[in-house]
Every structure is written in C-alpha cells, then in structure tokens.
Scaffold this motif. Structure first.
Motif, mmCIF file in Angstrom:
data_model
loop_
_atom_site.group_PDB
_atom_site.id
_atom_site.type_symbol
_atom_site.label_atom_id
_atom_site.label_comp_id
_atom_site.label_asym_id
_atom_site.label_seq_id
_atom_site.Cartn_x
_atom_site.Cartn_y
_atom_site.Cartn_z
ATOM 1 N N PHE A 22 0.830 -1.208 0.000
ATOM 2 C CA PHE A 22 0.000 0.000 0.000
ATOM 3 C C PHE A 22 0.865 1.258 0.000
ATOM 4 C CE2 PHE A 22 -3.406 -2.888 1.428
ATOM 5 C CZ PHE A 22 -4.434 -2.448 0.616
ATOM 6 N N THR A 23 1.999 1.211 0.691
ATOM 7 C CA THR A 23 2.924 2.344 0.688
ATOM 8 C C THR A 23 3.460 2.579 -0.718
ATOM 9 O OG1 THR A 23 3.544 1.947 2.989
ATOM 10 C CG2 THR A 23 5.069 3.260 1.661
ATOM 11 N N GLN A 24 3.831 1.501 -1.386
ATOM 12 C CA GLN A 24 4.319 1.634 -2.760
ATOM 13 C C GLN A 24 3.258 2.266 -3.655
ATOM 14 O OE1 GLN A 24 4.654 -1.948 -5.159
ATOM 15 N NE2 GLN A 24 6.564 -1.179 -6.064
ATOM 16 N N ARG A 25 2.038 1.785 -3.569
ATOM 17 C CA ARG A 25 0.955 2.327 -4.394
ATOM 18 C C ARG A 25 0.741 3.807 -4.100
ATOM 19 N NH1 ARG A 25 -4.928 -0.046 -3.699
ATOM 20 N NH2 ARG A 25 -4.991 1.523 -2.084
ATOM 21 N N THR A 26 0.733 4.175 -2.832
ATOM 22 C CA THR A 26 0.511 5.566 -2.451
ATOM 23 C C THR A 26 1.665 6.452 -2.913
ATOM 24 O OG1 THR A 26 -0.755 4.807 -0.539
ATOM 25 C CG2 THR A 26 0.001 7.088 -0.500
ATOM 26 N N ALA A 27 2.881 5.963 -2.765
ATOM 27 C CA ALA A 27 4.050 6.737 -3.221
ATOM 28 C C ALA A 27 4.010 6.951 -4.732
ATOM 29 C CB ALA A 27 5.335 6.021 -2.814
ATOM 30 N N LEU A 28 3.659 5.921 -5.471
ATOM 31 C CA LEU A 28 3.589 6.044 -6.931
ATOM 32 C C LEU A 28 2.483 7.008 -7.353
ATOM 33 C CD1 LEU A 28 4.207 2.330 -7.956
ATOM 34 C CD2 LEU A 28 5.784 4.266 -8.234
ATOM 35 N N GLU A 29 1.365 7.001 -6.641
ATOM 36 C CA GLU A 29 0.275 7.939 -6.936
ATOM 37 C C GLU A 29 0.720 9.380 -6.751
ATOM 38 O OE1 GLU A 29 -2.886 6.744 -4.322
ATOM 39 O OE2 GLU A 29 -3.424 5.010 -5.548
ATOM 40 N N HIS A 30 1.735 9.596 -5.915
ATOM 41 C CA HIS A 30 2.250 10.947 -5.646
ATOM 42 C C HIS A 30 3.591 11.205 -6.333
ATOM 43 C CE1 HIS A 30 -0.872 10.680 -2.562
ATOM 44 N NE2 HIS A 30 -0.900 11.992 -2.667
ATOM 45 N N ASN A 31 3.933 10.348 -7.306
ATOM 46 C CA ASN A 31 5.138 10.531 -8.117
ATOM 47 C C ASN A 31 6.427 10.553 -7.304
ATOM 48 O OD1 ASN A 31 3.678 10.813 -10.630
ATOM 49 N ND2 ASN A 31 3.002 12.769 -9.791
ATOM 50 N N LEU A 32 6.482 9.750 -6.245
ATOM 51 C CA LEU A 32 7.689 9.674 -5.435
ATOM 52 C C LEU A 32 8.533 8.482 -5.850
ATOM 53 C CD1 LEU A 32 6.313 10.424 -1.862
ATOM 54 C CD2 LEU A 32 7.201 12.025 -3.569
ATOM 55 N N THR A 33 9.830 8.591 -5.581
ATOM 56 C CA THR A 33 10.743 7.471 -5.745
ATOM 57 C C THR A 33 11.248 7.078 -4.367
ATOM 58 O OG1 THR A 33 12.627 8.939 -6.102
ATOM 59 C CG2 THR A 33 11.438 8.176 -8.070
ATOM 60 N N GLY A 34 11.834 5.879 -4.275
ATOM 61 C CA GLY A 34 12.372 5.423 -3.002
ATOM 62 C C GLY A 34 12.143 3.939 -2.823
ATOM 63 N N CYS A 35 12.012 3.533 -1.565
ATOM 64 C CA CYS A 35 11.814 2.113 -1.272
ATOM 65 C C CYS A 35 11.169 1.958 0.099
ATOM 66 C CB CYS A 35 13.144 1.365 -1.323
ATOM 67 S SG CYS A 35 14.343 1.910 -0.106
ATOM 68 N N VAL A 36 10.668 0.760 0.343
ATOM 69 C CA VAL A 36 10.054 0.421 1.625
ATOM 70 C C VAL A 36 10.425 -1.017 1.950
ATOM 71 C CG1 VAL A 36 7.836 -0.269 0.578
ATOM 72 C CG2 VAL A 36 7.921 0.464 2.982
ATOM 73 N N ARG A 37 10.696 -1.266 3.238
ATOM 74 C CA ARG A 37 11.080 -2.624 3.644
ATOM 75 C C ARG A 37 10.653 -2.896 5.075
ATOM 76 N NH1 ARG A 37 17.077 -2.856 5.834
ATOM 77 N NH2 ARG A 37 17.230 -0.781 6.739
#
Length: 92
Positions: A22-37
């Motif tokens: 869900f974090t990945q989906r939300t970050a992509l919706e806001h045009n962010l790059t990065g990672c989550v683990r």
C-alpha cells in the motif's frame, strides 16, 4: 518546487498487513521514488524522494496506513534530496 528526501520508521502493527505494498501504491500515486522494507524488529522503514508537498502527503497517509494496520509512531529524518532512485520499490 522543492525536492526533499525523508527516511521514516513506522512503528506499530505494520507487518503482515500489506503495509509495504500500500505504501508503494501511495508513493507512486504521488510521483515519489524510493523504497520500503520490513525491519527485523517489526517496524517498517521507507525512503521517500520527490516534491516536498507530495512527500508530506504520503507521510500523512503513513500515519494511518492500510485498514488492517495500527500505527503507533512515525520517526522521520528529513534529508537533502539525493535522486538515487528511479522508481519506488518494495524491498524484500
């Protein structure tokens, strides 16, 4: 438009509830790059890079997370933008 980086540690019931996806989906919706683990101690760690306003919106989302999560605390380190990511990915 100010670009920033935030490294955040999310504490609470955040593993086993699809928090990373869900974090990945939300970050992509806001045009962010990065990672989550997932971290071994049960926390989730994420790095967000992008426009400051978008990073702040995603951090607000992280305070709640997906419906099955229970977030107790966010620990945020604000940093200078590095531009080291070309996408937002879930780390294993």
């Amino acid at each position: 438009m100010k670009l920033i980086r935030a490294t955040v540690r999310i504490k609470g019931v955040v593993q086993g509830v699809n928090f990373r996806y869900f974090t990945q989906r939300t970050a992509l919706e806001h045009n962010l790059t990065g990672c989550v683990r997932n971290l071994p101690n049960g926390d989730v760690e994420a790095i967000f890079e992008g426009r400051e306003s978008d990073v702040r919106k995603v951090l607000e989302w992280c305070r709640q997370g997906p419906s099955a999560a229970h977030v107790n605390e966010l620990l945020i380190d604000w940093e200078d933008y590095r531009g080291e990511f070309d996408e937002f990915r879930v780390m294993r």
